[in-house]
Design a protein around this motif. Structure first.
Motif, PDB file in Angstrom:
ATOM      1  N   ASP A  49       0.930  -1.189  -0.073  1.00 57.84           N
ATOM      2  CA  ASP A  49       0.053   0.026  -0.062  1.00 57.84           C
ATOM      3  C   ASP A  49       1.010   1.206   0.083  1.00 57.84           C
ATOM      4  O   ASP A  49       2.012   1.071   0.239  1.00 57.84           O
ATOM      5  CB  ASP A  49      -0.801   0.172   1.275  1.00 57.84           C
ATOM      6  CG  ASP A  49      -2.252   0.711   1.079  1.00 57.84           C
ATOM      7  OD1 ASP A  49      -2.307   1.343  -0.070  1.00 57.84           O
ATOM      8  OD2 ASP A  49      -3.008   0.762   1.962  1.00 57.84           O
ATOM      9  N   SER A 194      -9.734   3.308   5.275  1.00 55.77           N
ATOM     10  CA  SER A 194      -8.633   3.333   6.251  1.00 55.77           C
ATOM     11  C   SER A 194      -8.589   2.247   7.109  1.00 55.77           C
ATOM     12  O   SER A 194      -8.468   2.530   8.321  1.00 55.77           O
ATOM     13  CB  SER A 194      -8.511   4.610   6.963  1.00 55.77           C
ATOM     14  OG  SER A 194      -8.376   5.730   6.164  1.00 55.77           O
ATOM     15  N   THR A 197      -6.491   1.237  10.531  1.00 58.93           N
ATOM     16  CA  THR A 197      -5.695   2.412  10.934  1.00 58.93           C
ATOM     17  C   THR A 197      -6.789   3.402  11.468  1.00 58.93           C
ATOM     18  O   THR A 197      -6.709   4.461  10.866  1.00 58.93           O
ATOM     19  CB  THR A 197      -4.881   3.055  10.117  1.00 58.93           C
ATOM     20  OG1 THR A 197      -5.630   3.125   8.645  1.00 58.93           O
ATOM     21  CG2 THR A 197      -3.653   2.079   9.884  1.00 58.93           C
ATOM     22  N   LEU A 239      -1.420  -3.021   4.731  1.00 58.82           N
ATOM     23  CA  LEU A 239      -0.667  -2.065   5.735  1.00 58.82           C
ATOM     24  C   LEU A 239       0.546  -2.817   6.178  1.00 58.82           C
ATOM     25  O   LEU A 239       1.699  -1.969   6.196  1.00 58.82           O
ATOM     26  CB  LEU A 239      -1.572  -2.088   6.893  1.00 58.82           C
ATOM     27  CG  LEU A 239      -1.302  -1.115   8.006  1.00 58.82           C
ATOM     28  CD1 LEU A 239      -0.855   0.413   7.623  1.00 58.82           C
ATOM     29  CD2 LEU A 239      -2.285  -1.115   9.003  1.00 58.82           C
TER      30      LEU A 239
END
Length: 418
Positions: A49, A194, A197, A239
């Motif tokens: 990412d 997202s 996170t 991630l």
């Protein structure tokens, strides 16, 4: 194919998950799907990412009141992908969708068999076939969020999002980073795009994923078994592969039921209905009601099949996940207080929806999906989609949040989106 390390562990866990969902090893369609799933899992493990812009995050401002925070979270609630699907379950069974559970050898801890759950005993093998059981209907973004916020009668999603907003609002203003202890360094970065996170520290770059459970007993059980349902597996891999070595990655767990604070005092937290969403306020005049926030480092995340994995309209198979924590790092982070502040959840959701999609769209969908489905006795017809939560029938009640029992897998009870 010779697999090692994390690839082997992820694929083994995926095989168990497929079996729990009813994918067998004899039917040709099931065998082909199993092979595709394993290939997808291996590909997900190498996803990358883009790096997070921490300098830009430092300038981000998060609302300072719970109502504004909830509105902010709703405005950033998005879904991934161009096509959006709702799914329905022909079996309509309460609880988790897996018909089978694992049996372990008490001495070795290895899986030795699978047993059909009691609630699925009455169904035939054909009815349990996940390729026949789940139906998928394409929908639009506005219809999806209208279903979530104003139609379905499951309170889990509405309150899960609300608690994330409340926790983030309090933490960003008042709580130091758990890792570096730096004050005013936490930033909310949640929203549909997202995953994993929800909050980030702009100083040490630690990341925090927020999960809610029905009560502290559920929190303790999740920690005991150390197998916590999580979000998109592919996004976790992206991630994990994109952060620098040594970065702390935490799971934050919050109960949706209050408990006694350190003064041994217990207060109450009420919900007043405005449709199926609620107005939130405290009955106490001081911070007596608290919700203990537990935190631990994430050890590993493994793939889990869910109903959306069987969507025939998707070219790529999607997985949710199971999260294992480093239990030696488990700690009490802080007590989340609930002050005397009302959060008119239904009104906020209506306002945000109209801002995002227009008042005309709201009126049209309200007529089509709510007013048009009222029966002669004034009740609301059940939604076909097995979606999350929102508004529906208008009544005025007050009940303690402590009495609400919501499923802990509410994030799976939505579209097939990641």
């Amino acid at each position: 194919m010779l697999l090692k390390g994390l690839e082997k562990e992820a694929c083994e866990e995926l095989q168990h998950s497929l079996h729990e969902m009813g994918v067998n090893r004899s039917d040709d369609e099931h065998v082909k799907f199993r092979k595709r799933a394993i290939k997808t899992c291996i590909a997900d493990l190498s996803r990358m990412d883009k790096r997070i812009d921490f300098q830009a995050l430092k300038k981000e401002a998060f609302p300072k009141t719970y109502g504004e925070a909830y509105a902010h979270v709703l405005r950033n609630d998005t879904v991934s992908g161009e096509q959006i699907y709702l799914y329905n379950d022909d079996l309509d069974v309460d609880g988790f969708p897996e018909p089978f559970c694992r049996w372990f050898d008490r001495r070795t801890g290895e899986v030795i068999a699978y047993q059909r759950k009691q609630e699925y005993q009455r169904f035939s093998s054909a009815q349990l076939d996940p390729f026949q059981r789940f139906g998928f209907n394409e929908t639009t973004e506005e219809e999806l969020f209208f279903e979530r916020w104003f139609v379905d009668d499951d309170d889990a999603a509405c309150d899960g999002v609300l608690f994330e907003a409340i926790l983030a609002c309090h933490a960003v203003q008042s709580v130091p980073c758990f890792n570096c202890k730096f004050k005013k360094a936490l930033r909310w970065t949640g929203g549909g795009n997202s995953a994993w996170t929800d909050m980030i520290c702009t100083n040490c770059r630690a990341v925090y994923e927020i999960k809610t459970k029905a009560n502290m007993e559920k929190v303790e059980n999740a920690l005991k078994w150390n197998n916590i349902p999580g979000g998109s597996f592919s996004r976790w891999c992206s991630l994990r592969n994109s952060v620098e070595p040594g970065r702390k990655m935490y799971l934050v767990i919050l109960p949706r039921k209050s408990t006694i604070n350190r003064r041994r005092e217990k207060g109450k937290f009420t919900l007043t209905s405005s449709g199926h969403c609620h107005s939130v306020s405290s009955l106490s005049h001081s911070f007596r009601t608290v919700f203990p926030v537990t935190i631990a480092e994430i050890d590993k995340v493994l793939p889990r099949v869910y109903p959306g994995s069987f969507n025939p309209n998707r070219q790529t198979i999607r997985f949710k996940s199971n999260v294992a924590l480093k239990l030696a790092t488990k700690a009490k982070w802080f007590d989340l207080p609930i002050p005397d502040e009302a959060v008119e959840v239904g009104q906020i959701a209506e306002k945000v929806f109209k801002e995002r999609f227009s008042e005309e769209t709201y009126d049209r969908l309200m007529h089509e999906l709510v007013l048009g489905s009222e029966s002669g006795d004034g009740s609301i017809a059940a939604s076909e989609g097995d979606d999350e939560d929102a508004n529906g029938t208008v009544s005025s009640i007050a009940e303690e949040l402590a009495k609400l029992e919501m499923p802990d897998d509410w994030e799976d009870l939505a579209s097939d989106s990641e």
